[in-house]
Design a protein around this motif. Structure first.
Motif, PDB file in Angstrom:
ATOM      1  N   VAL A  62     -17.276  27.500  23.653  1.00 12.89           N
ATOM      2  CA  VAL A  62     -16.010  28.221  23.649  1.00 12.89           C
ATOM      3  C   VAL A  62     -14.894  27.174  23.730  1.00 12.89           C
ATOM      4  CG1 VAL A  62     -14.513  29.842  24.857  1.00 12.89           C
ATOM      5  CG2 VAL A  62     -16.960  30.294  24.700  1.00 12.89           C
ATOM      6  N   LYS A  63     -14.106  27.094  22.665  1.00 13.47           N
ATOM      7  CA  LYS A  63     -12.999  26.140  22.621  1.00 13.47           C
ATOM      8  C   LYS A  63     -11.695  26.912  22.833  1.00 13.47           C
ATOM      9  CE  LYS A  63     -12.925  22.904  19.552  1.00 13.47           C
ATOM     10  NZ  LYS A  63     -12.785  22.211  18.237  1.00 13.47           N
ATOM     11  N   ILE A  64     -10.967  26.509  23.858  1.00  7.59           N
ATOM     12  CA  ILE A  64      -9.742  27.204  24.246  1.00  7.59           C
ATOM     13  C   ILE A  64      -8.548  26.307  23.974  1.00  7.59           C
ATOM     14  CG2 ILE A  64      -8.460  28.240  26.161  1.00  7.59           C
ATOM     15  CD1 ILE A  64     -11.169  28.867  27.464  1.00  7.59           C
ATOM     16  N   HIS A  65      -7.570  26.804  23.233  1.00 14.28           N
ATOM     17  CA  HIS A  65      -6.298  26.100  23.031  1.00 14.28           C
ATOM     18  C   HIS A  65      -5.381  26.451  24.192  1.00 14.28           C
ATOM     19  CE1 HIS A  65      -6.712  25.094  18.526  1.00 14.28           C
ATOM     20  NE2 HIS A  65      -7.895  25.235  19.083  1.00 14.28           N
ATOM     21  N   HIS A  66      -5.118  25.440  25.027  1.00 16.38           N
ATOM     22  CA  HIS A  66      -4.390  25.626  26.273  1.00 16.38           C
ATOM     23  C   HIS A  66      -2.954  25.134  26.101  1.00 16.38           C
ATOM     24  CE1 HIS A  66      -3.779  25.418  30.709  1.00 16.38           C
ATOM     25  NE2 HIS A  66      -4.714  26.353  30.718  1.00 16.38           N
ATOM     26  N   ARG A  67      -2.008  25.794  26.729  1.00 17.54           N
ATOM     27  CA  ARG A  67      -0.604  25.426  26.552  1.00 17.54           C
ATOM     28  C   ARG A  67      -0.281  24.082  27.176  1.00 17.54           C
ATOM     29  NH1 ARG A  67       2.233  29.637  24.494  1.00 17.54           N
ATOM     30  NH2 ARG A  67       1.359  31.739  24.774  1.00 17.54           N
ATOM     31  N   THR A  68      -0.836  23.762  28.318  1.00 20.20           N
ATOM     32  CA  THR A  68      -0.503  22.520  29.024  1.00 20.20           C
ATOM     33  C   THR A  68      -1.581  21.454  28.899  1.00 20.20           C
ATOM     34  OG1 THR A  68      -1.438  23.420  31.082  1.00 20.20           O
ATOM     35  CG2 THR A  68       0.933  23.706  30.690  1.00 20.20           C
ATOM     36  N   GLN A  73     -12.935  22.483  26.241  1.00 21.25           N
ATOM     37  CA  GLN A  73     -14.240  22.782  25.646  1.00 21.25           C
ATOM     38  C   GLN A  73     -15.237  23.180  26.724  1.00 21.25           C
ATOM     39  OE1 GLN A  73     -13.718  18.827  23.443  1.00 21.25           O
ATOM     40  NE2 GLN A  73     -15.244  19.870  22.170  1.00 21.25           N
ATOM     41  N   LEU A  74     -15.850  24.326  26.539  1.00 21.22           N
ATOM     42  CA  LEU A  74     -16.908  24.817  27.426  1.00 21.22           C
ATOM     43  C   LEU A  74     -18.177  24.945  26.604  1.00 21.22           C
ATOM     44  CD1 LEU A  74     -14.823  27.573  29.249  1.00 21.22           C
ATOM     45  CD2 LEU A  74     -15.473  25.339  30.178  1.00 21.22           C
ATOM     46  N   ASP A  75     -19.145  24.074  26.857  1.00 20.92           N
ATOM     47  CA  ASP A  75     -20.340  23.959  26.018  1.00 20.92           C
ATOM     48  C   ASP A  75     -21.578  24.326  26.828  1.00 20.92           C
ATOM     49  OD1 ASP A  75     -22.092  23.413  24.049  1.00 20.92           O
ATOM     50  OD2 ASP A  75     -21.803  21.243  24.030  1.00 20.92           O
ATOM     51  N   GLY A  76     -22.553  24.948  26.179  1.00 22.44           N
ATOM     52  CA  GLY A  76     -23.817  25.285  26.839  1.00 22.44           C
ATOM     53  C   GLY A  76     -24.134  26.766  26.858  1.00 22.44           C
ATOM     54  N   PHE A  77     -23.339  27.590  26.172  1.00 19.87           N
ATOM     55  CA  PHE A  77     -23.608  29.029  26.128  1.00 19.87           C
ATOM     56  C   PHE A  77     -24.785  29.327  25.192  1.00 19.87           C
ATOM     57  CE2 PHE A  77     -19.077  28.764  27.205  1.00 19.87           C
ATOM     58  CZ  PHE A  77     -19.027  29.586  28.319  1.00 19.87           C
TER      59      PHE A  77
END
Length: 566
Positions: A62-68, A73-77
């Motif tokens: 799950v790759k999240i585009h964060h404002r700050t 990147q959250l890997d392993g799902f």
């Protein structure tokens, strides 16, 4: 109605870390906590711009585009986790979790797109790989159609951006810190021309109806990446700029821009942005020519130029060159942050101004040559060579520094002993000598050669003052060198020891005192156009015996004096 309070997933890796942990998605936001119980990363849901689901190294990501924090990147799902996460993002965050499939063709040509937080390389309209801007440390025009991109390399291999006070994704350029092998550079070949298009906040191209001038595609790529990755001038206001400064290492002329937390080197080919945190040493070394001043900056990690690494920058300034400079800083900031460290106006030699501004902005200590050492010519350094490279060796209070190439720093704490010796022929050894630093723990040696014989006593005295074990091999071979130096004179004067080699020897060695030479031009050589054959014609040879009176009238050749033995 979504009844669950949160969605929890285990064995999830955060930002390419080596350690897994647990991630929770809740109505207010999400968080990740390492399994070892270290620092936890949390984020409010308002900071999420968008998210995507794709195949990754350890399963699904799950790759999240964060404002700050840019890209998270959250890997392993697992594949079956997609529906639960997509439902949570839609209900709690009002964001659709896009399923992105990567290009698997293995092509190395495609299209580079600049999104808000990362550079995306696409093949057949599918992403082949992505490069977050936070992981890019520098970029250079390596050629007319080639752009080199350098990646951040953390100094501590254990710092992966998920430990310590930095707090996960807030650690810029730390994602791959724990990897054994790291990608440090990538080069893009970009031919042709391109037109710059404006983009909105989300990175989408927009048209304003104006015609833009076409320019080299590689230059446009380079300029866009400099802006997106915040390299160079966009990093903040320039406090001071020094133009066309000569650098001995790496060789060339660079403009120096001073910022609040970094400085920038701008050259014709390469452009470097260096953080003050990367500066480990700052030395001011007066060159023994009484004309130039050297400023040497030690960097960790080193500067890279292709495959070449430069752990030291060596700048050269003229001592009598003065500069008149007004610092580009507001008086309020100067008084509050840099009082007694910086001046608003400078009028002094340029080397002093650069040193003072660098010290004031970075807070680094300035190292100078040790006052305990003065060379035979009353200088702070001695001229010597490292293999085929000539330079100068400076004696500092706690180390030795050789510049310019290869710039070598030797800490006194790591020196086991110093050996002073003569290497080479008899005449060369009588005028110069070598010194060899033997390091502790079986480390490599450092040898400096061709040092003037007059510098032996000042160097030996300095070694003893610093308590360095010194071995002088020159005293052991002084007798042999003296004998070798006198050998030629002995051969020339000892005629009684030479065997008698007959008349040929006498013709070579004896001097005909009765012979009077008129002029060198009186004797014609064989290749001279005025030369007559010494043998004459055949008729002259036949009349030679009958010409007895003429032969008797010729004066006899004076006899050579006999050589008497002593």
């Amino acid at each position: 109605m979504y009844a669950s309070l949160w969605e929890k997933f285990s064995d999830i890796y955060f930002n390419l870390s080596n350690e897994n942990g647990t991630v929770r998605f809740a109505e207010t936001g999400f968080g990740w906590k390492p399994s070892s119980g270290g620092d936890t990363f949390t984020s409010d849901k308002d900071q999420i711009i968008n998210a995507q689901w794709s195949r990754a190294a350890r399963g699904y990501e799950v790759k999240i585009h964060h404002r700050t924090d840019g890209i998270i990147q959250l890997d392993g799902f697992k594949q079956e986790d997609f529906e639960r996460i997509a439902k949570a993002f839609k209900i709690w965050y009002s964001i659709a979790l896009d399923n992105k499939e990567h290009a698997l063709r293995g092509w190395n040509w495609g299209k580079a797109d600049f999104s808000k937080a990362e550079l995306v390389f696409q093949v057949n309209n599918r992403p082949s790989f992505e490069i977050p801007y936070t992981e890019i440390s520098n970029t250079n025009l390596a050629g007319k159609n080639e752009v080199a991109v350098d990646f951040s390399v953390p100094a501590d291999a254990n710092d992966t951006g998920t430990n310590g006070h930095l707090g996960g994704a807030r650690a810029r350029g730390k994602k791959s810190g724990g990897a054994k092998d790291q990608l440090v550079e990538m080069r893009f070949y970009i031919p042709g021309v391109a037109t710059k298009k404006d983009k909105n906040e989300d990175g989408e191209e927009v048209s304003d109806g104006e015609q833009h001038e076409e320019q080299n595609a590689a230059n446009l790529f380079y300029e866009t990446l400099m802006e997106k990755a915040e390299i160079g001038e966009v990093a903040g206001d320039t406090y001071a700029t020094f133009l066309d400064i000569l650098h001995l290492t790496p060789r060339g002329r660079f403009d120096i821009d001073m910022y609040e937390k970094s400085f920038r080197l701008r050259g014709k080919t390469y452009d470097y942005k260096i953080q003050f945190d990367s500066v480990k040493k700052f030395m001011v070394l007066p060159k023994p020519d009484d004309v130039h001043q050297l400023i040497t900056i030690g960097l960790d990690p080193p500067l890279r130029q292709g495959q070449t690494r430069y752990p030291f920058l060596v700048m050269q300034f003229k001592r009598d060159e003065e500069v008149n400079l007004d610092l580009n800083m507001k008086e309020e900031l100067l008084e509050s942050e840099y009082k007694d460290r910086l001046q608003g106006h400078y009028e002094a030699p340029i080397s002093h101004v650069v040193t003072d501004i660098f010290k004031g902005l970075s807070g680094k200590r300035v190292t100078r040559p040790s006052p305990a050492f003065v060379s035979h010519h009353e200088q702070s350094g001695v001229k010597c060579s490292v293999k085929a490279n000539e330079g100068h060796l400076f004696c500092l209070d706690r180390a030795f520094m050789f510049v310019p190439k290869p710039a070598t720093y030797i800490s006194m704490d790591n020196i086991a002993s110093v050996t002073m010796s003569r290497v080479g022929g008899a005449m060369a050894a009588s005028r110069t000598f070598d010194i060899t630093f033997t390091m502790k723990g079986g480390m490599s040696e450092h040898q400096f050669s061709n040092i003037n014989r007059e510098e032996q006593q000042p160097l030996e005295s300095f070694f003893r003052t610093k308590g360095i074990k010194t071995k002088n091999e020159m005293a052991d071979d002084s007798g042999a060198i003296l004998a070798a130096a006198l050998q030629d004179d002995d051969l020339a004067s000892s005629d009684d020891e030479m065997p008698n080699r007959g008349s040929a020897d006498e013709d070579d060695e004896s001097i005909d005192e009765d012979f009077q030479a008129t002029s060198e031009s009186d004797v014609a050589e064989e290749f001279d156009e005025n030369h007559d054959s010494s043998g004459g014609s055949d008729s002259e040879m036949g009349d030679a015996d009958s010409d007895a009176p003429a032969r008797e009238a010729m004066p006899e050749r004076p006899k050579k004096k006999q050589k008497t033995s002593k």
